[in-house]
Scaffold this motif. Sequence first.
Motif, PDB file in Angstrom:
ATOM      1  N   PRO A 241      59.260  43.602 -51.710  1.00 26.98           N
ATOM      2  CA  PRO A 241      58.043  43.505 -52.537  1.00 26.98           C
ATOM      3  C   PRO A 241      57.867  42.135 -53.170  1.00 26.98           C
ATOM      4  CG  PRO A 241      59.737  44.786 -53.665  1.00 26.98           C
ATOM      5  CD  PRO A 241      60.262  44.505 -52.292  1.00 26.98           C
ATOM      6  N   ILE A 242      58.924  41.293 -53.095  1.00 27.48           N
ATOM      7  CA  ILE A 242      58.832  39.930 -53.630  1.00 27.48           C
ATOM      8  C   ILE A 242      58.346  38.967 -52.560  1.00 27.48           C
ATOM      9  CG2 ILE A 242      60.153  37.995 -54.570  1.00 27.48           C
ATOM     10  CD1 ILE A 242      62.017  40.048 -55.867  1.00 27.48           C
ATOM     11  N   ARG A 243      59.014  38.971 -51.408  1.00 26.89           N
ATOM     12  CA  ARG A 243      58.696  38.015 -50.348  1.00 26.89           C
ATOM     13  C   ARG A 243      57.559  38.482 -49.433  1.00 26.89           C
ATOM     14  NH1 ARG A 243      60.776  34.598 -53.361  1.00 26.89           N
ATOM     15  NH2 ARG A 243      63.041  34.417 -53.449  1.00 26.89           N
ATOM     16  N   ASN A 244      57.472  39.772 -49.206  1.00 27.76           N
ATOM     17  CA  ASN A 244      56.460  40.306 -48.276  1.00 27.76           C
ATOM     18  C   ASN A 244      55.732  41.496 -48.885  1.00 27.76           C
ATOM     19  OD1 ASN A 244      57.077  38.603 -45.843  1.00 27.76           O
ATOM     20  ND2 ASN A 244      59.067  39.580 -46.095  1.00 27.76           N
ATOM     21  N   PRO A 245      54.976  41.268 -49.972  1.00 34.66           N
ATOM     22  CA  PRO A 245      54.284  42.396 -50.619  1.00 34.66           C
ATOM     23  C   PRO A 245      53.260  43.083 -49.726  1.00 34.66           C
ATOM     24  CG  PRO A 245      53.551  40.289 -51.520  1.00 34.66           C
ATOM     25  CD  PRO A 245      54.731  40.004 -50.680  1.00 34.66           C
ATOM     26  N   GLU A 246      52.629  42.329 -48.806  1.00 30.97           N
ATOM     27  CA  GLU A 246      51.642  42.961 -47.918  1.00 30.97           C
ATOM     28  C   GLU A 246      52.313  43.991 -47.020  1.00 30.97           C
ATOM     29  OE1 GLU A 246      52.157  39.695 -48.112  1.00 30.97           O
ATOM     30  OE2 GLU A 246      50.341  38.806 -48.963  1.00 30.97           O
ATOM     31  N   ASN A 247      53.454  43.617 -46.409  1.00 29.49           N
ATOM     32  CA  ASN A 247      54.181  44.573 -45.565  1.00 29.49           C
ATOM     33  C   ASN A 247      54.647  45.770 -46.384  1.00 29.49           C
ATOM     34  OD1 ASN A 247      53.872  42.747 -43.495  1.00 29.49           O
ATOM     35  ND2 ASN A 247      55.967  41.974 -43.576  1.00 29.49           N
ATOM     36  N   ASN A 248      55.119  45.493 -47.577  1.00 26.23           N
ATOM     37  CA  ASN A 248      55.625  46.583 -48.417  1.00 26.23           C
ATOM     38  C   ASN A 248      54.510  47.556 -48.791  1.00 26.23           C
ATOM     39  OD1 ASN A 248      56.095  47.601 -51.439  1.00 26.23           O
ATOM     40  ND2 ASN A 248      58.086  47.416 -50.430  1.00 26.23           N
ATOM     41  N   TRP A 249      53.333  47.037 -49.109  1.00 23.30           N
ATOM     42  CA  TRP A 249      52.237  47.915 -49.504  1.00 23.30           C
ATOM     43  C   TRP A 249      51.756  48.765 -48.328  1.00 23.30           C
ATOM     44  CZ3 TRP A 249      50.777  50.558 -53.217  1.00 23.30           C
ATOM     45  CH2 TRP A 249      49.473  51.011 -53.424  1.00 23.30           C
ATOM     46  N   ASP A 250      51.767  48.197 -47.127  1.00 23.12           N
ATOM     47  CA  ASP A 250      51.432  49.003 -45.943  1.00 23.12           C
ATOM     48  C   ASP A 250      52.399  50.178 -45.810  1.00 23.12           C
ATOM     49  OD1 ASP A 250      49.316  47.377 -45.284  1.00 23.12           O
ATOM     50  OD2 ASP A 250      50.443  46.182 -43.838  1.00 23.12           O
ATOM     51  N   LYS A 251      53.677  49.924 -46.041  1.00 26.59           N
ATOM     52  CA  LYS A 251      54.685  50.982 -45.954  1.00 26.59           C
ATOM     53  C   LYS A 251      54.488  51.991 -47.087  1.00 26.59           C
ATOM     54  CE  LYS A 251      58.529  52.359 -43.871  1.00 26.59           C
ATOM     55  NZ  LYS A 251      58.604  52.627 -42.425  1.00 26.59           N
ATOM     56  N   ALA A 252      54.180  51.501 -48.285  1.00 19.68           N
ATOM     57  CA  ALA A 252      53.981  52.390 -49.428  1.00 19.68           C
ATOM     58  C   ALA A 252      52.794  53.328 -49.191  1.00 19.68           C
ATOM     59  CB  ALA A 252      53.766  51.568 -50.702  1.00 19.68           C
ATOM     60  N   LYS A 253      51.725  52.803 -48.603  1.00 16.67           N
ATOM     61  CA  LYS A 253      50.565  53.644 -48.320  1.00 16.67           C
ATOM     62  C   LYS A 253      50.903  54.726 -47.293  1.00 16.67           C
ATOM     63  CE  LYS A 253      47.847  50.091 -47.480  1.00 16.67           C
ATOM     64  NZ  LYS A 253      46.640  49.289 -47.136  1.00 16.67           N
ATOM     65  N   LEU A 254      51.743  54.378 -46.312  1.00 18.44           N
ATOM     66  CA  LEU A 254      52.185  55.362 -45.332  1.00 18.44           C
ATOM     67  C   LEU A 254      53.002  56.461 -46.012  1.00 18.44           C
ATOM     68  CD1 LEU A 254      52.466  56.214 -42.341  1.00 18.44           C
ATOM     69  CD2 LEU A 254      54.525  54.782 -42.237  1.00 18.44           C
ATOM     70  N   ILE A 255      53.876  56.073 -46.937  1.00 13.58           N
ATOM     71  CA  ILE A 255      54.710  57.042 -47.652  1.00 13.58           C
ATOM     72  C   ILE A 255      53.827  57.985 -48.479  1.00 13.58           C
ATOM     73  CG2 ILE A 255      56.402  57.286 -49.521  1.00 13.58           C
ATOM     74  CD1 ILE A 255      57.691  54.691 -48.454  1.00 13.58           C
ATOM     75  N   LEU A 256      52.822  57.441 -49.140  1.00 15.93           N
ATOM     76  CA  LEU A 256      51.907  58.284 -49.916  1.00 15.93           C
ATOM     77  C   LEU A 256      51.187  59.288 -49.028  1.00 15.93           C
ATOM     78  CD1 LEU A 256      50.437  55.547 -52.302  1.00 15.93           C
ATOM     79  CD2 LEU A 256      51.963  57.431 -52.952  1.00 15.93           C
TER      80      LEU A 256
END
Length: 867
Positions: A241-256
Motif C-alpha cells: 500500500p506504500i509503493r503500489n497503492p493502485e495494485n493494492n486497491w484493485d486487490k482490496a476491491k476484489l476482496i470486498l
Amino acid sequence: MNYSKDSRSKKIDETNKNTKKKKTKKAKVTAFRVVVIALVIGVFAVFGAGLGIFMGIIKSAPDVSTINIKPTTDFTSFVYDQNGVEIDRLSGGENRIYAKMEQIPQNLQDAVVAIEDARFYEHNGIDIRGIMRAIVVNLKAGDIVEGASTITQQVIKNNALTSEQTFVRKIQEQYLALQIDALYDKELILEYYLNTMPLGHGTNGVQAAANRYFGKDVSELSLAECAVIAGITQAPTRYSPIRNPENNWDKAKLILSYMQEQGYITEEERQAALLEDPYKNIQEVNQKYEKDSSHSYFVDAVIEQVIDDLVEQGMTPTQANNLLFGGGVEIYTTLDQDIQRIVDNKMADDSLFPSYKEYVINYSATIVKPDGEEIHRGAEGVIKSKDEEEIFKKAKQEEWGVEEGDKLVNEAVQFIPQAQAAFVISDPYNGHVKALSGGRGMKYGDRTFNRATQAKRQPGSCFKVLAAYAPALDLGLLSPGSVLVDEPYTINKYSPKNWRSYYKGPTTIREAIWDSMNVLAVKTIDMVGIDTAYNYLLNFGFTTLSDTDKVYSLPLGGLTDGVTPLELNAAYAAIANQGTYTEPLLYTQVLDRNKEVILDNTVPKTHTVIKPSTASMLTDMMEDVVKIGTGTKAANGMGGMPVSGKTGTTSDNKDFLFAGYTPYYTATVWMGYDRPQEFTANGAHLNLWSSIMSEVHKDLPNKDFELVTTGYTKTSICSASGKIPTELCSSASDNKIVSDYFQKNQAPSEYCDVHVHEQICSVSGKIATEFCPQDSIVTKVVNRHGEVSKDQLCDVHTQHTEIETPDDPQLPEWGEWPWGGGEDTQPPTEGETTPPTTPDQPVPPTTPGEPVTPNPDDESGFFIPQG
C-alpha cells in the motif's frame, strides 16, 4: 460311409485344423489372462510402492505433538559488538505484535478468510476441491504453480515446515493439517495465522501491519483498511500500500466483492467501503516510520545473515523473523565500533566524492479535490541539487493534473545523493567483518537496500587477478617474471582492447597486473581454460555467477549480474590469508533466551583456494599496483604501511572499485550511480579507501607481508625477450633487465636474441641501407622483433637520391626510432660510428654480446618500473 484314403486324409486335415483353431483361441485367452494378471499385479505393485513411499513421507513428518504453531513474540532481542557491548535491540513491535482474536475486527478475519480460504470453516484442514483444481493447473503448467493451501496449511508452513515447493513437503503439510485441525479450534488456528502472515515491509501479523501502514491499533481498522491489509500477503511487494497503492486497491476491491458474495458483508457495506480512502495517511505514517528507523547498515546485514542461517538450519523465514523479533535472542556480532565510526564519518564527507552532485528524488503526495476526492501519487527522478526540489515537485504536480483549488497533503520527499558508494572492511584471518556501509546520505527505513551486501555490480579489472593470474600461477603455467606479448589479439571473434591506446609488446606478468593490461589477461585465461577459471572463482566464494559468464572477457569483469562488495572483499581476503578462503562473518554466536547456543560461527568455515606461494606472489605483484600502477592514490596517508590490491573500472566508466589489503585488514570500496551511468571518478574511490584505511591503521605499527617463495627462485631476465640477458641488453638504451620470481621449471635457459647491433642512418632514424652515406651511419644496440620490414629501412637515401650530410648530424629523438624504445629509454650515445662499408657490400652481420651471468640472489636489479 466313405472310408477311402482320400476321405480319411480329408477328415484328418479337418481335425488338425480344428485343433489348431482351438489351440490358437486357447493361446489368445491365456495371453489375455496373463496380460490382465500382469496389469493387476502391476497396479498392486505400483499401489504398494506408492503406498510405501507415501507412508515413508508421512513417517518423516514432524510429530504433531512436538509442533508449536503459536508464534513467540514477548521478548526483546539484543545485538552486541565484538566486545559484548550492546549496540541495538530488536523488538516484536518492529515487525509483529501479537493480537488476541477479540482485538482483531471481524471484518479483518472475514476478509482474510474470503480471499485466502473460502471453505475454511467447512473443511477438515485440507480443501479437496482446491486440491483437484490445483492438480489440473499444475499438470497444465508442468510444475507446481498452485498449492491449494488452506489457512491451516499456511500456519504449519510458517511454523513447522520449510516453504519449499515440493511434493514431499506438500504431502507432509496436508497430513499435519488434518491432525492440527482435529486438535485446535478453527478460531485459534485463524488467530495464529493472522499473527504470522507476512504483510510486507518487514512486518508479520495484522497488528504490526496496522501500526506500520495506518498508525493505529488493529481494533480501530475500518472495513476498507481491513481489505487493504488482507490483500498484501499473496504478493507483499506487488500489493504494497506504500509503493503500489493502485495494485493494492484493485486487490482490496476484489476482496470486498468476495466478502459480499460469501455473505460476510452487505452490498451497502461494500459500497460504503469503496467510498473510503484508506491511503490518505499511509505516506505520512510511512515517512514518520522511516525517520524513526534506527538500525544501521551493519545491523541490517546481521539480521539478514542470521535469518538466512536459521532458514538453512530448517526454520521457515517466518519462524526466523519471529525468533529475532520477539524471541529474546542475543546476537554477538563482529562489529568494531571504532572502525565503523571512521567509515561512517568518511562516507558522510562530501569532499571525498566527485565535486559535481546529483540526487535521486522520491516525491509522494495526496491530492485533495474540492469535492473531497483524494488521489495518491508518487514519482522518482534526478535533480542536480536540492535547490531544484520545488521545480521537480511543480513539474510532477502538473503531470498529475493538480488544479487551482486542489490541496496537497502528506507530501514526502527523499533525497539519495549520487554518486553512491559502499565500503566493507574485514579481518582476512578469521573472516570477521569489522565495519561496513551500504550507502551515503540519509538511510530511509530499516532493512532497506544495502549496497555493501546486496548490490551486484561489475567488478572490472579486479577480476583479472582472481580469474586469470591466480589460476595461472597456481597451476604452474606462469610466473611473475613470465613474458607475454601485448599485441592486437583475437580469440573466437573477441578482440580485447587495452585501456591505453597502444600495445607494449613483450611484457612481464608483473607489469601486466600493475598496468592492468586487458590483452594479457585474456591471453592468460585462454591458457588456463574458461571452465577452470570459472571454478576458481566459485572457490573464491562468489555466488552470483552464472554459466553465461564463461566467456573470454571474464577476467575483465563484464558479468551477467555482477558481484557484491562483500563477496569481492572476501575473495581478496583469501589472497591476504595465504590462499585460504574464510566465509565472511557478521556475527559469532546467537543465543536463545535460555542462553543456549542456536547458531555458532566461532570456528569459521574455510577452504584452500590457492597455494600460499601463489598468494604471496600475487601480493608481491599487487604491491606494484599501489606503488607505481593504477592504484597509487590508495597509498595516500598510509605512512609506509604496505598495501596490496587491484583497481577495477568498467569499460563504460560506470563502476569504480578497489579491493586491497594491508598485513592487518582487507577492504573494498565501490563507487557508482544507483542507476548505472558513466561518470568521472578522478580517483575518488581510491581517496575514500585510503582516507578510511589510513585512519584505521593510524596507531598500528608497520609490518611487512609474509612472503612464501616455496617452489620459486629469483633470477634476472631481459624483459624484452623473457630470456637471460646479454651485454647487449645491459648496454641497450632501452635497458629492460629486471629481477623477478620464477617457478623452478620456468626460469629462462636461453639468451636474449632480441637486442642486436644495428647500423642506423642518423638522417632518417631508420636502418641504414647501401645508399646511406658513411658519415650518416651509426651503430646502435636496438630491440628487434621478427624480420626487418620495408618501413623500417631508410627512405631518405635511395639509389636516385643524393643528399648532403651535415658535418654534425643531429639524431632524431629516441622515441621516434621505429624498432623500439619508449618513454623510459635513452637516445644513442653521441659520436658512435660504424666501420665504413661500400655501397655494393651488404651490411656486416651483427654478433651477440657476451652473456650476463644471472645471479638468483642478487636483488639490486629487482624490477621497479618507472612512470
